[in-house]
Design a protein around this motif. Structure first.
Motif: not given
Ligand code: GYE
Length: 349
Positions: A109-111, A116-117, A121-123, A138-141
């Motif tokens: 989750i930290s990674a 995101i920070q 371009s993609v995870i 949700t944060e990524a979205h």
């Protein structure tokens, strides 16, 4: 009253007046429509496929920064999976942001948050367990970063990620069960050494296995070995303290080759010939093939770790605004001791 000349004048006046009105009207409507312009832009933005990058439709791998928060290094399968991503990045020329979460969800989750920070371009997320991803997805979205769930599955709402690419874990469990059904038509008692508790791989394999297993075959005990050799060994030792091999149980379903190798060590150390039991494992690694050559595994259900080529291609499609399938399952088979020696040299992991 009006002659033709007057009629003409009136007509001209009417036309001029109408034109003026139309012009005014246009001006007026432009004026009144002005505030609507952002709305039109918003509508266009909403139509833009989620995850489309600003380089679309001409993005290349040079534009791609892929975050890959690997879940750990617990098995040969995982090592091959990591190599697949690193090799693919080098081959295609995209940047891979790699990390190893050491099988801890909080590290993953930290990674993801760091990625995101960073504005990747993609995870590509291989989730260690199924539950507990809602918040970070949700944060990524919200940040507009597309997530491809890789390998294991998540229980989060599918609207929070673009796609899943990986194996059909339930099917793998069913395939393993069919081997036991064939071997023991008159029934048997067996043990299960399962993968990481709560992981999509372990949950799916256990479910499919139970669904397909004949009712005359009883799973007398099931414990996790967390997909590692080191943890499987004491679990097998504990099983052998409780149950007599051959008498109390005739077979073992083991969720991956590494645990199988750990279990074989424990069996041998306890003076039990692993070949006297019916052992079915999952993965199809070189270690698994060697165990078949040696006579310890009687079948190995394939699970392919080389997922990166498909993931990279999908990521680029998403960046370019293309549409992708919501679930892409890997094509797999079952391997047997009969041709293990012949196939072993061809195995790449
Ligand atoms: O079977 C196991 C690894 O998630 C499919 O994880 C993967 C599993 C694989 O540790 O060896």
């Amino acid at each position: 009253m009006f002659n033709k000349k007057d009629m003409f004048k009136v007509l001209v006046l009417v036309i001029v007046f109408t034109m003026a009105l139309t012009a005014c009207g246009t001006a007026a409507s432009t004026a009144t429509q002005a505030p609507a312009a952002p709305a039109a832009t918003t509508a266009a933005a909403a139509e833009k496929p989620f995850g489309e990058a600003s380089c679309a439709p001409n993005c290349t791998y040079k534009d791609m920064v892929m975050c890959f928060p690997q879940l750990g290094a617990e098995s040969d399968w995982r090592t091959a999976d990591t190599a697949s991503f690193k090799d693919e990045a080098a081959k295609d020329g995209f940047q891979l942001v790699f990390s190893d979460a050491q099988q801890k969800q909080e590290n993953q989750i930290s990674a993801v948050r760091a990625c995101i920070q960073q504005g990747v371009s993609v995870i590509a997320l291989p989730p260690v367990v199924e539950d507990g991803w809602d918040a970070v997805l949700t944060e990524a979205h919200n940040a507009g970063i597309p997530v491809i769930v890789v390998d294991r599955t998540v229980s989060a709402d599918p609207s929070l990620y673009v796609s899943h690419i990986g194996s059909d874990m339930e099917l793998e469990g069913k395939r393993a069960a069919e081997e036991f059904n064939k071997k023991f038509p008159d029934g048997a008692k067996i043990l299960e050494l399962s993968g990481t508790t709560g992981s999509g791989a372990a949950v799916g394999r256990a479910k499919g296995f139970r669904e397909a297993l004949n009712s005359n075959i009883e799973i007398i005990d099931s414990q996790t070995g967390n997909f590692t050799r080191a943890e499987a060994l004491p679990v097998m030792q504990a099983f052998l303290q409780k149950y007599k091999a051959g008498t109390d149980f005739q077979g073992i379903f083991i969720h991956n080759d590494d645990m199988g190798i750990g279990a074989i060590e424990a069996l041998k150390a306890a003076g039990v010939n692993p070949g006297d039991l019916f052992i079915v494992s999952v993965d199809g690694t070189r270690g698994g093939f060697q165990a078949m050559v040696d006579g310890w595994f009687q079948a190995d259900v394939e699970c392919n770790p080389l997922l990166a080529p498909q993931v990279a291609e999908m990521a680029l499609t998403i960046m370019n605004g293309g549409t992708v399938d919501a679930n892409v399952l890997t094509n797999e088979t079952v391997y047997y001791p009969e041709n293990a020696a012949e196939l072993l040299p061809t195995r790449t992991y």
